[in-house]
Design a protein around this motif. Structure first.
Motif, PDB file in Angstrom:
ATOM      1  N   UNK A  91       0.833  -1.214   0.000  1.00 52.94           N
ATOM      2  CA  UNK A  91       0.000   0.000   0.000  1.00 52.94           C
ATOM      3  C   UNK A  91       0.862   1.256   0.000  1.00 52.94           C
ATOM      4  N   UNK A  92       1.949   1.240   0.774  1.00 53.79           N
ATOM      5  CA  UNK A  92       2.853   2.393   0.809  1.00 53.79           C
ATOM      6  C   UNK A  92       3.461   2.633  -0.565  1.00 53.79           C
ATOM      7  N   UNK A  93       3.925   1.573  -1.188  1.00 55.05           N
ATOM      8  CA  UNK A  93       4.509   1.694  -2.526  1.00 55.05           C
ATOM      9  C   UNK A  93       3.448   2.163  -3.519  1.00 55.05           C
ATOM     10  N   UNK A  94       2.232   1.673  -3.355  1.00 56.90           N
ATOM     11  CA  UNK A  94       1.143   2.081  -4.236  1.00 56.90           C
ATOM     12  C   UNK A  94       0.898   3.584  -4.129  1.00 56.90           C
ATOM     13  N   UNK A  95       0.927   4.120  -2.924  1.00 54.93           N
ATOM     14  CA  UNK A  95       0.741   5.565  -2.735  1.00 54.93           C
ATOM     15  C   UNK A  95       1.864   6.353  -3.402  1.00 54.93           C
ATOM     16  N   UNK A  96       3.089   5.876  -3.252  1.00 54.92           N
ATOM     17  CA  UNK A  96       4.226   6.542  -3.885  1.00 54.92           C
ATOM     18  C   UNK A  96       4.090   6.512  -5.405  1.00 54.92           C
ATOM     19  N   UNK A  97       3.684   5.353  -5.912  1.00 54.09           N
ATOM     20  CA  UNK A  97       3.545   5.204  -7.357  1.00 54.09           C
ATOM     21  C   UNK A  97       2.401   6.066  -7.885  1.00 54.09           C
TER      22      UNK A  97
ATOM     23  N   UNK B 167       3.686   9.505  -8.208  1.00 53.98           N
ATOM     24  CA  UNK B 167       4.545   9.589  -9.386  1.00 53.98           C
ATOM     25  C   UNK B 167       3.709   9.680 -10.656  1.00 53.98           C
ATOM     26  N   UNK B 168       2.701   8.832 -10.775  1.00 52.45           N
ATOM     27  CA  UNK B 168       1.822   8.837 -11.952  1.00 52.45           C
ATOM     28  C   UNK B 168       1.157  10.201 -12.104  1.00 52.45           C
ATOM     29  N   UNK B 169       0.720  10.775 -10.995  1.00 53.76           N
ATOM     30  CA  UNK B 169       0.049  12.082 -11.044  1.00 53.76           C
ATOM     31  C   UNK B 169       0.991  13.184 -11.491  1.00 53.76           C
ATOM     32  N   UNK B 170       2.287  13.015 -11.246  1.00 48.36           N
ATOM     33  CA  UNK B 170       3.253  14.063 -11.582  1.00 48.36           C
ATOM     34  C   UNK B 170       3.850  13.925 -12.975  1.00 48.36           C
ATOM     35  N   UNK B 171       3.657  12.793 -13.617  1.00 46.51           N
ATOM     36  CA  UNK B 171       4.282  12.576 -14.923  1.00 46.51           C
ATOM     37  C   UNK B 171       3.469  13.190 -16.058  1.00 46.51           C
ATOM     38  N   UNK B 172       4.212  13.662 -17.044  1.00 48.95           N
ATOM     39  CA  UNK B 172       3.569  14.169 -18.262  1.00 48.95           C
ATOM     40  C   UNK B 172       3.231  12.968 -19.144  1.00 48.95           C
TER      41      UNK B 172
ATOM     42  N   UNK C 150       2.352  -0.384 -14.130  1.00 54.40           N
ATOM     43  CA  UNK C 150       2.876  -0.927 -12.879  1.00 54.40           C
ATOM     44  C   UNK C 150       1.883  -0.687 -11.740  1.00 54.40           C
ATOM     45  N   UNK C 151       1.240   0.481 -11.734  1.00 55.79           N
ATOM     46  CA  UNK C 151       0.249   0.791 -10.709  1.00 55.79           C
ATOM     47  C   UNK C 151      -0.944  -0.156 -10.810  1.00 55.79           C
ATOM     48  N   UNK C 152      -1.381  -0.443 -12.023  1.00 54.66           N
ATOM     49  CA  UNK C 152      -2.491  -1.389 -12.208  1.00 54.66           C
ATOM     50  C   UNK C 152      -2.106  -2.773 -11.688  1.00 54.66           C
TER      51      UNK C 152
END
Length: 126
Positions: A50-56, A59-64, A75-77
């Protein structure tokens, strides 16, 4: 004695939920300790996922848009599926631990009742 029969039935039912009776030479206390370890390990794995999922997710939200976003989204899926699997495993492990605790309690009560019954029989025979 009907109460002893009732306890035996309860113990049989609970032991199946705990993953079966202890192996030869083991006790319910040992089964409880192992089940608690398994439950803790499953909870730890779930927490880490879950912690890694939050980090990922961050990251997904910040990527163009682009290949990095696509790879991170995939990877998140996959991680989301893994978190679901870990949630089910943690739930099963916790249920087995709780059932093992119940079985240990029932077995102690059963042993006590059988001992008291044997004492009563001995008194009657004396």
């Amino acid at each position: 004695d009907k109460y002893i029969d009732h306890l035996r039935i309860d113990l049989s039912s609970v032991s199946s939920r705990a993953g079966g009776a202890p192996q030869q030479g083991s006790s319910w206390e040992e089964v409880c300790a192992k089940a608690q370890q398994d439950s803790s390990a499953a909870e730890d794995a779930l927490f880490n996922a879950r912690s890694y999922s939050q980090q990922l997710r961050s990251l997904v939200a910040s990527l163009a848009p682009g290949p990095k976003l696509l790879a991170a989204s995939e990877e998140l899926r996959d991680l989301h599926e893994e978190v679901g699997r870990l949630e089910r495993a943690a739930s099963r492990a916790k249920q087995q631990w709780e059932a093992a605790q119940q079985a240990a309690t029932i077995e102690a009560r059963l042993q006590r009742e059988m001992s008291e019954q044997a004492s009563r029989v001995k008194e009657l025979n004396d």
